[in-house]
Design a protein around this motif. Structure first.
Motif, PDB file in Angstrom:
ATOM      1  N   LEU A 121      43.258  39.228  55.628  1.00 42.36           N
ATOM      2  CA  LEU A 121      41.860  39.172  55.167  1.00 42.36           C
ATOM      3  C   LEU A 121      41.753  38.481  53.806  1.00 42.36           C
ATOM      4  O   LEU A 121      42.630  37.715  53.440  1.00 42.36           O
ATOM      5  CB  LEU A 121      41.294  40.595  55.170  1.00 42.36           C
ATOM      6  N   GLY A 122      40.673  38.749  53.100  1.00 42.41           N
ATOM      7  CA  GLY A 122      40.364  37.966  51.900  1.00 42.41           C
ATOM      8  C   GLY A 122      41.285  38.218  50.716  1.00 42.41           C
ATOM      9  O   GLY A 122      42.061  39.177  50.702  1.00 42.41           O
ATOM     10  N   GLY A 123      41.164  37.364  49.721  1.00 43.56           N
ATOM     11  CA  GLY A 123      41.948  37.500  48.493  1.00 43.56           C
ATOM     12  C   GLY A 123      41.057  37.371  47.265  1.00 43.56           C
ATOM     13  O   GLY A 123      39.886  36.996  47.367  1.00 43.56           O
ATOM     14  N   ASN A 124      41.599  37.715  46.123  1.00 47.54           N
ATOM     15  CA  ASN A 124      40.927  37.498  44.828  1.00 47.54           C
ATOM     16  C   ASN A 124      42.036  37.450  43.792  1.00 47.54           C
ATOM     17  O   ASN A 124      42.165  38.322  42.935  1.00 47.54           O
ATOM     18  CB  ASN A 124      39.929  38.621  44.538  1.00 47.54           C
ATOM     19  N   ALA A 125      42.872  36.401  43.899  1.00 46.50           N
ATOM     20  CA  ALA A 125      44.158  36.385  43.186  1.00 46.50           C
ATOM     21  C   ALA A 125      44.025  36.222  41.686  1.00 46.50           C
ATOM     22  O   ALA A 125      43.429  35.247  41.205  1.00 46.50           O
ATOM     23  CB  ALA A 125      45.015  35.254  43.736  1.00 46.50           C
ATOM     24  N   PRO A 126      44.622  37.144  40.911  1.00 50.01           N
ATOM     25  CA  PRO A 126      44.746  36.910  39.471  1.00 50.01           C
ATOM     26  C   PRO A 126      45.914  35.956  39.201  1.00 50.01           C
ATOM     27  O   PRO A 126      46.948  36.027  39.870  1.00 50.01           O
ATOM     28  CB  PRO A 126      45.048  38.313  38.920  1.00 50.01           C
ATOM     29  N   PHE A 127      45.732  35.065  38.239  1.00 53.26           N
ATOM     30  CA  PHE A 127      46.795  34.139  37.812  1.00 53.26           C
ATOM     31  C   PHE A 127      46.992  34.419  36.326  1.00 53.26           C
ATOM     32  O   PHE A 127      46.118  34.137  35.506  1.00 53.26           O
ATOM     33  CB  PHE A 127      46.343  32.696  38.047  1.00 53.26           C
ATOM     34  N   VAL A 128      48.133  35.038  35.981  1.00 52.75           N
ATOM     35  CA  VAL A 128      48.353  35.535  34.622  1.00 52.75           C
ATOM     36  C   VAL A 128      49.263  34.575  33.859  1.00 52.75           C
ATOM     37  O   VAL A 128      50.350  34.219  34.347  1.00 52.75           O
ATOM     38  CB  VAL A 128      49.020  36.932  34.671  1.00 52.75           C
ATOM     39  N   VAL A 129      48.829  34.159  32.672  1.00 51.64           N
ATOM     40  CA  VAL A 129      49.670  33.305  31.818  1.00 51.64           C
ATOM     41  C   VAL A 129      49.912  34.061  30.508  1.00 51.64           C
ATOM     42  O   VAL A 129      48.972  34.286  29.731  1.00 51.64           O
ATOM     43  CB  VAL A 129      48.995  31.948  31.528  1.00 51.64           C
ATOM     44  N   PHE A 130      51.165  34.462  30.270  1.00 47.80           N
ATOM     45  CA  PHE A 130      51.519  35.121  29.009  1.00 47.80           C
ATOM     46  C   PHE A 130      51.761  34.060  27.926  1.00 47.80           C
ATOM     47  O   PHE A 130      52.063  32.894  28.245  1.00 47.80           O
ATOM     48  CB  PHE A 130      52.774  35.981  29.196  1.00 47.80           C
TER      49      PHE A 130
END
Ligand code: SIN
Length: 486
Positions: free
Chosen positions: A260-269
């Protein structure tokens, strides 16, 4: 401008494929397949009715026992031949995908390699479906466990990967010994029809695969799901539709796999290699014109590097050529239809009203086709509607963070849990952060994770079950236990 063309490009079939034969729908209707780059009609395909769905289930029911009894080695050789024929037809299939779906030709070629690989991988898994035998603790008998095929499988697939979302289900289902009925999306049925034609030529017996496109999905599904032979539903699409299908499948207690659906976080430290993070962000956001459920949807960037990341990422997004996927150098094709462009536009306008600033893009492109420009938004609030929705378009909202725990809380503050991405040079921090993100898949210093050899799937409302990997084929199997004495 609309131009009507009643035959598909090349020799692509446009009928229903039932019991190994091509036929018209019983209602006589046709569905227009539109090219989203030009608004032209690419072809008309037969419009399947509920009666056609039942006929397809009947054909699958008739073929099921023979296919299940076919030696695994023979099924595996047929899957291997499917891999070979898809690779041999890469150019033709990729061009077909571009014409009906819009993605750039390079992405379409990548999709064919990815799709074909599900056949090769599952041909290898087909001969390795394992069981168990062990002595019962009482010592009175043996416990034998084996994995027969589940039965007839309904497959409902989306338009964003017209080939891969079919083969990712079809290859393990066939490998395990099931017969299937596929409802491809009405937007992109041509690729599905051509792929199954090639599979039939590669040796898949009549009735083992049946394909019935339709413009009336709800009625189609209601008829098929009640067919006595149907034992499983495998669906890829939105969480909203998935919930409806799950409710209905529960009437017959069907086994389900739901992507099903996604809502991906993309984390840059702030210790990340920013050039590598930008490169990964471009892949995670823009592959297949940003119309993927794995697309990076929210960019959480640590305050110390947010200016550098925003500047470099905006430059990379600005360098993407938006246009007809068949044209040289195009990196982002059209969205699937005008409705999709309106939805994306609504999210961007909402974000701006809620305080975001536009670094790039932000307005739909005029003229024919369904184009939206690459867009970067900054100063987006975690609570804004764009951070809550699955964007499914080339829009990147950047959210700055300072507190790591609060960032993780925000990353997990969604009912979706398909995938997350983490960029840092500190591997221990990267692994700790990956473990804390509630998602079925993590890209750690990588912008792409999809691999037929790895388990694809989500946590929370992003889905049930896994596709690909060694697990994938067992999803299409039952477990039978035999208590035996001798
Ligand atoms: C999807 O967007 O549904 C699938 C993406 C992938 O397999 O990479």
């Amino acid at each position: 401008m609309t131009q009507t063309q009643t035959t598909a490009p090349g020799h692509v079939p446009t009928g229903l494929f039932i019991g190994g034969a091509w036929r018209e729908g019983t209602g006589g209707g046709r569905i227009d397949v539109l090219n989203p780059a030009t608004d032209e009609v690419v072809a008309e395909v037969a419009d399947g009715t509920p009666d056609d769905a039942i006929a397809a289930c009947d054909a699958a029911e008739a073929a099921q026992p023979g296919w299940a009894a076919t030696p695994p080695r023979e099924r595996a050789e047929i899957l291997r031949a499917c891999w070979e024929t898809m690779i041999d037809h890469t150019d033709e299939l990729a061009e077909l995908i571009v014409r009906e779906q819009g993605k750039p030709l390079a992405d379409a070629r990548g999709e064919i390699a990815y799709s074909a690989e599900f056949f090769r991988w599952n041909s290898e898994e087909t001969v390795r479906i394992r069981g168990e035998i062990g002595r019962a603790p009482s010592g009175n008998n043996q416990i034998i466990v084996h994995h027969p095929p589940v039965g007839v499988v309904l497959m409902i697939t989306p338009w964003n990967f017209p080939a891969a979302m079919i083969t990712r289900k079809l290859a393990p289902a066939l490998g395990a010994g099931n017969a299937v009925v596929i409802k491809p999306p009405k937007e992109t049925p041509l690729t599905a029809l051509r792929v199954v034609e090639l599979m039939a030529e590669a040796g898949v017996p009549d009735g083992v695969i049946n394909v019935v496109p339709t413009s009336t999905s709800g009625d189609w599904f209601d008829a098929a799901v009640d067919h006595r032979a149907v034992r499983m539903l495998s669906f890829t699409g939105s969480t909203e539709v998935g919930r409806v299908l799950l409710r209905r499948a529960s009437d017959r207690v069907l086994k389900t796999v739901m992507e099903l659906g996604g809502n991906a976080p993309f984390v840059v430290f702030d210790d990340a290699d920013i050039d590598a993070a930008v490169e990964g962000a471009m892949v995670a956001k823009m592959r297949h014109s940003a119309e993927t459920c794995t697309a990076a949807n929210r960019f959480y960037v640590e305050a110390g590097v947010v200016d550098e990341f925003a500047e470099k990422f905006t430059a990379a997004m600005a360098a993407v050529k938006v246009g007809n996927g068949l044209d040289e150098g195009v990196g982002c094709g059209p969205m699937i239809n005008k409705g999709a462009v309106e939805d994306i536009d609504g999210l961007v306008r909402g974000a701006v009203t809620e305080g975001a600033s536009v670094l790039l893009g932000g307005e739909p492109l005029p003229g024919a086709g369904c184009f939206y420009p690459t867009t970067v938004l900054r100063d987006v609030s975690h609570d804004s509607s764009i951070a809550r929705a699955e964007i499914f378009g080339p829009v990147a909202p950047i959210i700055s963070f300072t507190d790591h725990d609060e960032m993780i809380r925000q990353a997990n503050d969604t009912e979706m849990g398909l995938i997350g991405y983490v960029y840092t040079r500190d591997l221990a921090k990267g692994l700790r952060t990956s473990e804390r993100i509630q998602a079925g898949m993590i890209g750690l210093n990588r912008g792409a994770v999809s691999d037929p050899a790895a388990p694809f799937g989500g946590m929370k409302q992003s889905g049930l079950g896994r596709e690909g990997s060694t697990d994938g084929i067992y999803e299409f199997c039952e477990t039978q236990y035999i208590a035996a004495s001798w």
